[in-house]
Design a protein around this motif. Sequence first.
Motif, PDB file in Angstrom:
ATOM      1  N   GLY A  94       0.815  -1.210   0.000  1.00 41.92           N
ATOM      2  CA  GLY A  94       0.000   0.000   0.000  1.00 41.92           C
ATOM      3  C   GLY A  94       0.847   1.258   0.000  1.00 41.92           C
ATOM      4  O   GLY A  94       2.062   1.201   0.204  1.00 41.92           O
ATOM      5  N   GLY A  95       0.210   2.382  -0.248  1.00 41.02           N
ATOM      6  CA  GLY A  95       0.939   3.651  -0.256  1.00 41.02           C
ATOM      7  C   GLY A  95       0.132   4.743  -0.911  1.00 41.02           C
ATOM      8  O   GLY A  95      -1.059   4.578  -1.183  1.00 41.02           O
ATOM      9  N   LEU A  96       0.807   5.858  -1.167  1.00 42.41           N
ATOM     10  CA  LEU A  96       0.175   7.019  -1.788  1.00 42.41           C
ATOM     11  C   LEU A  96       0.427   6.979  -3.293  1.00 42.41           C
ATOM     12  O   LEU A  96       1.570   6.799  -3.735  1.00 42.41           O
ATOM     13  N   VAL A  97      -0.626   7.151  -4.060  1.00 42.32           N
ATOM     14  CA  VAL A  97      -0.505   7.126  -5.519  1.00 42.32           C
ATOM     15  C   VAL A  97      -1.437   8.183  -6.096  1.00 42.32           C
ATOM     16  O   VAL A  97      -2.490   8.486  -5.519  1.00 42.32           O
ATOM     17  N   GLN A  98      -1.051   8.745  -7.216  1.00 43.27           N
ATOM     18  CA  GLN A  98      -1.875   9.773  -7.853  1.00 43.27           C
ATOM     19  C   GLN A  98      -3.026   9.138  -8.625  1.00 43.27           C
ATOM     20  O   GLN A  98      -2.935   7.979  -9.057  1.00 43.27           O
ATOM     21  N   PRO A  99      -4.100   9.881  -8.800  1.00 41.10           N
ATOM     22  CA  PRO A  99      -5.197   9.367  -9.641  1.00 41.10           C
ATOM     23  C   PRO A  99      -4.685   8.967 -11.015  1.00 41.10           C
ATOM     24  O   PRO A  99      -3.852   9.664 -11.612  1.00 41.10           O
ATOM     25  N   GLY A 100      -5.178   7.819 -11.491  1.00 40.40           N
ATOM     26  CA  GLY A 100      -4.718   7.283 -12.761  1.00 40.40           C
ATOM     27  C   GLY A 100      -3.525   6.362 -12.636  1.00 40.40           C
ATOM     28  O   GLY A 100      -3.153   5.677 -13.601  1.00 40.40           O
ATOM     29  N   GLY A 101      -2.935   6.319 -11.455  1.00 45.12           N
ATOM     30  CA  GLY A 101      -1.748   5.516 -11.237  1.00 45.12           C
ATOM     31  C   GLY A 101      -2.054   4.060 -10.939  1.00 45.12           C
ATOM     32  O   GLY A 101      -3.218   3.625 -10.965  1.00 45.12           O
ATOM     33  N   SER A 102      -0.988   3.311 -10.682  1.00 46.90           N
ATOM     34  CA  SER A 102      -1.114   1.875 -10.421  1.00 46.90           C
ATOM     35  C   SER A 102      -0.374   1.495  -9.147  1.00 46.90           C
ATOM     36  O   SER A 102       0.541   2.202  -8.705  1.00 46.90           O
ATOM     37  N   LEU A 103      -0.773   0.370  -8.604  1.00 51.24           N
ATOM     38  CA  LEU A 103      -0.156  -0.158  -7.388  1.00 51.24           C
ATOM     39  C   LEU A 103      -0.384  -1.657  -7.373  1.00 51.24           C
ATOM     40  O   LEU A 103      -1.391  -2.140  -7.903  1.00 51.24           O
ATOM     41  N   ARG A 104       0.546  -2.403  -6.777  1.00 41.56           N
ATOM     42  CA  ARG A 104       0.360  -3.837  -6.651  1.00 41.56           C
ATOM     43  C   ARG A 104       0.416  -4.228  -5.182  1.00 41.56           C
ATOM     44  O   ARG A 104       1.434  -3.989  -4.519  1.00 41.56           O
ATOM     45  N   LEU A 105      -0.664  -4.814  -4.711  1.00 40.61           N
ATOM     46  CA  LEU A 105      -0.717  -5.285  -3.341  1.00 40.61           C
ATOM     47  C   LEU A 105      -0.335  -6.763  -3.290  1.00 40.61           C
ATOM     48  O   LEU A 105      -0.653  -7.517  -4.211  1.00 40.61           O
TER      49      LEU A 105
END
Lengths: 107, 127
Positions: free
Chosen positions: B9-20
Amino acid sequence: DIQMTQSPSTLSASVGDRVTITCRASLYINNWLAWYQHKPGKAPKLLIYKASALESGVPSRFSGSGSGREFTLTINSLQPDDFATYYCQHYNSYSKTFGQGTKVEIK
Amino acid sequence: EVQLVESGGGLVQPGGSLRLSCAASGFSFGNYWMSWVRQTPGQGLEWVANIKQDGSERYYVKSVKGRFIISRDNAKNSLYLQLNTLRVEDTAVYYCVREPGSPRYCGDYGCYYLDFWGQGTLVTVSS
């Protein structure tokens, strides 16, 4: 989609009280209704499944009942560790739907 | 002892991606359906997605379909959630959750309830 509505949203009670939380479905549902306890910052915990089956390790002061559209979670003799938010959950088709939660506060 | 430990988890901008990621231990991971459930700030719980034991079937809540991808690696006892095209309303604590192992509590699309939860990982979508 079937909606699950819990009442009340907030409940104030004292240690030793008997507490009842209601979960109503917008349509008739089978008895695949579960109850969870959630404390801030902690993992939610399964209390009851199949409307009335007590999960292993859960104290017997917790009980579930109901059928059709209305289900209840009862806590007999509320303990200090029981102040938390409680959620009902129903399985429908491929989705699992939660109620909005009932916060049990110290009176 | 059953354990589910989320990370990523973390801080990401709108439109961005993240992998949990979710590391499972204390049970035979490959024998269980697994789910992700989220709790948005000040709101209740929302089931997000689940995946069958062998990864052959996956199901999603409508609001994330086409944006999120659930996957698993049974050799690594790990569950994943790829979050793409993130929106502000995806801000939530994401929980890795085990579904019951007994077939009598499961149907064609997963099991009827959730029997063990991790502690969660916070995803914040903000500019």
